[in-house]
Write an enzyme that holds these catalytic residues in place. Structure first.
Site, PDB file in Angstrom:
ATOM      1  N   LYS A 182     -62.771 -30.688  22.340  1.00 18.11           N
ATOM      2  CA  LYS A 182     -61.772 -30.000  21.527  1.00 18.11           C
ATOM      3  C   LYS A 182     -60.399 -29.980  22.291  1.00 18.11           C
ATOM      4  CE  LYS A 182     -60.015 -25.446  20.251  1.00 18.11           C
ATOM      5  NZ  LYS A 182     -58.447 -26.269  20.468  1.00 18.11           N
ATOM      6  N   GLU A 257     -60.114 -26.461  35.703  1.00 14.36           N
ATOM      7  CA  GLU A 257     -58.799 -26.729  36.327  1.00 14.36           C
ATOM      8  C   GLU A 257     -57.669 -26.016  35.489  1.00 14.36           C
ATOM      9  OE1 GLU A 257     -55.671 -27.830  36.748  1.00 14.36           O
ATOM     10  OE2 GLU A 257     -55.781 -29.672  35.618  1.00 14.36           O
ATOM     11  N   CYS A 291     -49.554 -28.380  35.322  1.00 13.90           N
ATOM     12  CA  CYS A 291     -50.194 -27.494  36.425  1.00 13.90           C
ATOM     13  C   CYS A 291     -49.897 -27.585  37.831  1.00 13.90           C
ATOM     14  CB  CYS A 291     -51.840 -27.400  36.328  1.00 13.90           C
ATOM     15  SG  CYS A 291     -52.405 -28.922  36.331  1.00 13.90           S
ATOM     16  N   GLU A 392     -46.974 -18.145  36.727  1.00 10.85           N
ATOM     17  CA  GLU A 392     -46.918 -19.361  36.202  1.00 10.85           C
ATOM     18  C   GLU A 392     -46.078 -19.088  35.064  1.00 10.85           C
ATOM     19  OE1 GLU A 392     -49.419 -23.340  35.994  1.00 10.85           O
ATOM     20  OE2 GLU A 392     -50.304 -21.582  34.652  1.00 10.85           O
TER      21      GLU A 392
END
Length: 499
Positions: A182, A257, A291, A392
């Site tokens: 997906k 992750e 990331c 973040e």
């Protein structure tokens, strides 16, 4: 400078059981070009019925031809796929740039490098070996087998959908699993084009399936489906936590992750001609939408003024524009909600008392107005306790934080819920060896930044994830070990005593 010509909106199909199909409901959604702000593709909006069909197809394939195929034959298919991927690299690079706004130069680099994942893991496919154990029980032969898990669900984000899919699909397929993939609803078009290459390479129907849609509509069914053995997810830590909780309720295996708030640490003895571009690369490449973004620049106080001056001057030269133009260095934010999130964090930083040294707003150039841009932004006067230093942002926003010595640098770098990556700039060999031992991150780059390879494991500490991708470590994430015991003496032991 490129001139974009209008293109018609193209309707795409998703891949289930070897068939290209629309959603059972007939629903679609639009994919938007972040540079123009306009829709450029229509994609099937899958529902739970489509998920069930994809998982069933993957399950059937796992029990069928794919499971009967030798490991050598699987490896051959993966290497054949790699060749198809290499031939399609330019087409896929353009599609991905249209899909998510990343620079065409970076997409070309990624797509030209990506075949190596499938060559490498294709080569590993028939190197998966068990062990013969010299067991301590007389008359017993004991050995182990490494076996595939079954159906693996791969969920990828919008920032690097093909590269991050390769990190999952290549080892999972080499290990003998089947896939339901997906992609993000914001970057599905390149994934569907990628899927066509599996057909061309000769993979049996159902080995790789691609369902497109919204996570809040089909994600839970994907994760909880009783025929799914493992979930490999890349995305934000909040979503990853929900995936982990759902998988845990079904006792499924996961690789996660997740996010990062990486520290890029500059010591006074660093070669500034390398360190300054390294800081810029760490955060403004990919518009900070990675990331491993080095979103915290930790600078030794004795060179703080020098570094900040050179950093701001260098970042000012970054060319903002059309990501399909090879001259562009900073592209748009991939989604409109993400751009607003970045702008909100800039306001938060200003409200906390951080000093905006560069950027901090939408570009004023009228030519960029249709796109979802944010200027490269640098904040000074940042304390480690500020939200801008802890949360973040996932955008082109850099926080500069001073430190005195190694101990303080380590303390600030580790003062984070994340632990994905860190960078270190120094000419002191002892420090280059000491610091990685003290930094709580899965990757440490010394006098370089933002490098990955199919040969080297990648993953995070703390809330940055679980498990490893790439290298020998990755294929183990998609295998389970079985112990086989054989009585070679035809003995008849007491049935009432454990042997």
């Amino acid at each position: 400078m490129t001139i974009r010509m209008p293109v018609p909106v193209v309707k795409h199909d998703m891949l289930i059981g070897g068939r290209w199909t629309q959603a059972e409901s007939g629903d679609i959604f639009e994919s938007f070009d972040p540079y123009t702000g306009e829709p450029w593709a229509e994609v099937p909006r899958a529902g739970t019925a489509d998920v069930d069909a994809a998982v069933e197809a993957a399950s059937d394939a796992f029990r069928g031809e794919w499971r009967r195929m030798t490991a050598t034959a699987r490896g051959h298919l993966l290497r054949r796929f790699a060749d198809r991927l290499a031939a399609a690299a330019e087409t896929l690079a353009v599609l991905e740039t249209r899909d998510n706004g990343k620079l065409i130069n970076e997409m070309r680099m990624q797509l030209n490098y990506m075949p190596q994942w499938f060559h490498y893991f294709g080569g590993l496919a028939d190197k998966i070996e068990g062990r013969v154990i010299p067991i301590d029980k007389p008359g017993v032969f004991n050995f182990t087998r490494e076996e595939p898990l079954g159906v693996v669900v791969a969920i990828t984000p919008w920032n690097s959908p093909l590269m991050l899919a390769a990190w999952k699909l290549a080892p999972a397929l080499a290990a003998g699993n089947t896939i339901v993939w997906k992609p993000s609803e914001f970057s599905s078009v390149s994934a569907l084009a990628f899927g066509k290459l599996f057909e061309e390479a000769g993979f049996p129907p159902g080995v790789v399936n691609i369902v497109t849609g919204f996570g809040h509509e089909i994600g839970d069914r994907l994760v909880r489906h009783p025929k799914v053995a493992k979930i490999a997810f890349t995305g934000g830590d909040a979503t990853g936590q929900r995936v982990y909780q759902a998988a845990a309720s079904e006792l499924k295996k996961v690789t996660l992750e997740l996010g990062g708030k990486s520290a890029n640490i500059v010591f006074a003895d660093a070669r500034m001609e390398s360190a300054i571009p390294g800081l810029v690369s760490g955060i403004f490449a990919a518009s900070g939408q990675t990331c491993i973004a080095g979103s915290r620049a930790l600078v030794q106080r004795s060179v703080l003024d020098e570094v900040v001056e050179k950093l701001v001057a260098f970042a000012k030269t970054a060319r903002i524009g059309d990501p399909l133009d090879p001259e562009t260095q900073v592209g748009p934010i991939t989604t409109l909600p993400q751009r607003q999130k970045v702008l909100d964090y800039i306001d938060i930083a200003k409200g906390e008392g951080a000093e905006c040294l560069l950027g901090g707003k939408v570009p004023e150039d009228p030519a960029l107005a249709p796109g979802w841009f944010v200027e490269p932004t640098i904040f000074g006067g940042v304390a480690s306790s500020m939200r801008i230093a802890q949360e973040e942002v996932f955008g082109p926003v850099l926080s500069v934080i001073p430190f005195e010595d190694e101990d303080e640098a380590v303390a600030i770098a580790n003062d984070s819920i994340y632990g994905l990556a860190s960078g270190l700039w120094t000419q002191d060999l002892g420090r280059a060896l000491r610091m990685p031992d003290r930094l709580q991150t899965g990757s440490v780059w010394v006098n370089m930044y933002r490098a990955t390879s199919y040969l080297s494991p990648f993953g995070g500490y703390k809330r940055s994830g679980i498990g490893r991708e790439n290298g020998m470590s990755a294929i183990r994430e998609y295998l389970q070990e079985k112990s086989v015991w054989i009585d070679t003496m035809n003995s008849v032991p007491s049935p009432f005593v454990q042997r």
